[in-house]
Design an enzyme around this catalytic site. Structure first.
Site, PDB file in Angstrom:
ATOM      1  N   SER A 164       0.923  -1.216   0.002  1.00 57.43           N
ATOM      2  CA  SER A 164       0.206   0.031   0.005  1.00 57.43           C
ATOM      3  C   SER A 164       1.033   1.421  -0.037  1.00 57.43           C
ATOM      4  O   SER A 164       2.048   1.449  -0.808  1.00 57.43           O
ATOM      5  CB  SER A 164      -0.916  -0.343   1.229  1.00 57.43           C
ATOM      6  OG  SER A 164      -1.955   0.839   1.012  1.00 57.43           O
ATOM      7  N   ASP A 176      -8.248  -5.397  -6.428  1.00 55.39           N
ATOM      8  CA  ASP A 176      -8.241  -4.215  -5.349  1.00 55.39           C
ATOM      9  C   ASP A 176      -8.232  -3.152  -5.979  1.00 55.39           C
ATOM     10  O   ASP A 176      -7.768  -2.558  -6.951  1.00 55.39           O
ATOM     11  CB  ASP A 176      -6.537  -4.245  -4.779  1.00 55.39           C
ATOM     12  CG  ASP A 176      -5.824  -3.147  -4.180  1.00 55.39           C
ATOM     13  OD1 ASP A 176      -6.678  -2.413  -3.620  1.00 55.39           O
ATOM     14  OD2 ASP A 176      -4.816  -3.139  -3.910  1.00 55.39           O
ATOM     15  N   HIS A 211      -5.781  -6.420  -2.036  1.00 55.96           N
ATOM     16  CA  HIS A 211      -4.891  -5.463  -1.387  1.00 55.96           C
ATOM     17  C   HIS A 211      -3.570  -6.189  -0.690  1.00 55.96           C
ATOM     18  O   HIS A 211      -3.735  -6.855   0.295  1.00 55.96           O
ATOM     19  CB  HIS A 211      -5.350  -4.458  -0.591  1.00 55.96           C
ATOM     20  CG  HIS A 211      -4.762  -3.135  -0.200  1.00 55.96           C
ATOM     21  ND1 HIS A 211      -4.238  -2.486  -1.521  1.00 55.96           N
ATOM     22  CD2 HIS A 211      -4.087  -2.550   0.598  1.00 55.96           C
ATOM     23  CE1 HIS A 211      -3.683  -1.415  -1.081  1.00 55.96           C
ATOM     24  NE2 HIS A 211      -3.855  -1.108   0.272  1.00 55.96           N
TER      25      HIS A 211
END
Length: 473
Positions: A161, A406, A431
């Site tokens: 991320s 995602d 993710h």
């Protein structure tokens, strides 16, 4: 409060209106941490500003990092570093199982660095920038290697991320400090002019549509019904009879609760049970759609939504009620990220088209920047990050993983650029699912992704040791 008031400063993880019960937050924080996750907490005296010679730049703060040297082979063995995200470093230490499982194989030391903890206050928030964060990481790593007399130890940086973005950028800016980067679900292209501002929410909508058209339609149509119910006493009474709200909360929280459940179930649509941000079943999007399509509390829209919320907020059965009068930030994400999201990390995730599972919201860049300026009192810099870190095409030794379920894959690197800038793309992935602890229930595609990443890391290390040996002849 209607649904149109719910928009947030969107981050890869932080969600400004994430509202869960305190009990559920505790449950999430303590779910399923394997016994091998053991570490020593250390602090590094970090300079406040690496790029200025003004007197204030020499002020310092204590940067926290966590270390595990159980498997470390010594001064020339690898050091695997995690580039900390927009929250407490323990959250990512406890959930980045890929690093823990690699450590014995490569005889690696593990280091998890927290990103700029304590800089969120008004006097130091201006130093809470991506450029400073990457320099912080590089400085800490160099100091650590010096203290260990491990100057020849190769360093590989990992991140998922926002942490994945930092990992990639650290390799680009400091290639002499880290020999490679594993950047998972890192939306480094999610900036104005580089990404479609509607694509993020289109992916979320398609995730639900792929499970059930009826589920998609119920969610899509629920917003107008919620707005109408919230606008009058009879409607609010109906909501109160359907949703069990916490004593200090109210039905006004329902739109934000639903928004959070939709966005985060799509992001963390993992193939196994998880307790990353909140306890969830395997494939939570499928579970939410199952709850909507086969409701247990009633067949009206609000009953279906309530059943869906129970999947996200009460999977363990431990939550007695929904919502909270005050925002809950169990992982320390909000304040620092809200600042960055309106000063430099202005990511393209705000546009919502017609026919979405979220209420339509046309993207207006001018309004977005004006709102940010009103929030921080400073002019945003939406073009700075691509200017500062836009050179990934000329970099080397970075592997980008993206799962196409995602929504952040909308700003990810989806095609390999060269033999050393490699994109691993998985249509069923979510993710940073590759960085999670492995499980016997993992699907074959996920196992293969980790095998590929492990081979790439091994190749980087072999090349490093070969080059080192040639350099000392």
């Amino acid at each position: 409060m209607g649904t149109q008031a719910r928009r947030r400063h969107t981050s890869p993880l932080a969600h400004r209106h994430r509202v869960i019960t305190a009990e559920a937050a505790v449950t999430a924080a303590g779910t399923g941490v394997p016994a091998m996750v053991q570490y020593e907490t250390r602090y590094y005296t970090q300079r406040l500003d690496h790029f200025n010679a003004a007197l204030a730049s020499y002020c310092t703060f204590q940067q926290r990092y966590l270390v595990n040297a159980t498997y470390w082979g010594g001064k020339t063995s690898p050091i695997f570093v995690y580039a900390g995200n927009e929250g407490n470093v323990e959250l990512f230490t406890n959930n980045t199982g890929f690093m823990w499982e690699l450590a014995p194989q490569f005889r690696a030391m593990l280091v998890f660095i927290e990103r700029g903890g304590g800089l969120q206050n008004t006097s130091t928030a201006g130093y809470l920038t991506t450029t400073q964060a990457v320099a912080d990481f590089a400085t800490l790593v160099q100091s650590l290697k010096s203290n260990l007399s491990a100057h020849a130890a190769p360093v590989i940086v990992f991140g998922g991320s926002y942490g994945g973005m930092l990992a990639a950028w650290m390799r680009m800016k400091y290639p002499h400090v880290v020999i490679g980067a594993v950047a998972s679900s890192a939306p480094i292209l999610s900036f104005y002019g580089l990404a479609d501002p509607y694509a993020f929410n289109d992916i979320i909508s398609n995730d639900f549509k792929s499970e059930s058209q009826n589920c998609h339609n119920v969610l899509m149509n629920s917003w107008k019904e919620l707005d109408k119910a919230l606008s009058n006493d009879a409607g609010r009474a109906k909501l109160n009879s359907t949703f069990k709200m916490c004593r200090a909360s109210s039905v006004d929280a329902i739109p934000n609760l639903l928004d959070t459940a939709i966005v985060y179930s799509a992001m963390t649509d993992y193939p196994t049970e998880s307790g990353f941000l909140t306890p969830l079943p395997a494939y939570p999007v499928k579970a939410i759609c199952r709850a909507i399509d086969h409701p247990t509390s009633g067949k009206d829209t609000f009953s279906r939504i309530n059943d869906a919320l129970m999947v996200y907020y009460n999977y363990t059965g431990h939550a007695d009620c929904l919502g909270d009068a005050e925002e809950n930030d169990p992982y320390g994400m909000y304040d620092g990220w809200d600042w960055q999201a309106c000063t430099e990390m202005i990511l393209m995730s705000y546009g919502i088209g017609n026919g979405s599972v979220l209420p339509p919201e046309p993207f207006n860049f001018t309004d977005l920047l004006a709102g940010c300026r009103a929030s921080t009192g400073l002019p945003p810099r939406p073009y700075w990050i691509p200017t500062e870190f836009g050179g990934f095409r000329t970099a080397s030794n970075i592997v980008f993983f993206n799962g196409l379920r995602d929504p952040w894959s909308s700003g990810g690197v989806l095609k390999s650029i060269s033999k050393s800038i490699i994109a691993l793309v998985e249509p069923k992935g979510s993710h940073h699912v590759d960085l999670r602890f492995s499980s016997k229930e993992d699907p074959d595609w996920l196992k293969q992704v980790r095998v590929k990443e492990t081979r790439i890391i091994a190749h980087w290390l072999r090349q490093y040791y070969k080059d080192e040996a040639m350099g000392h002849k």
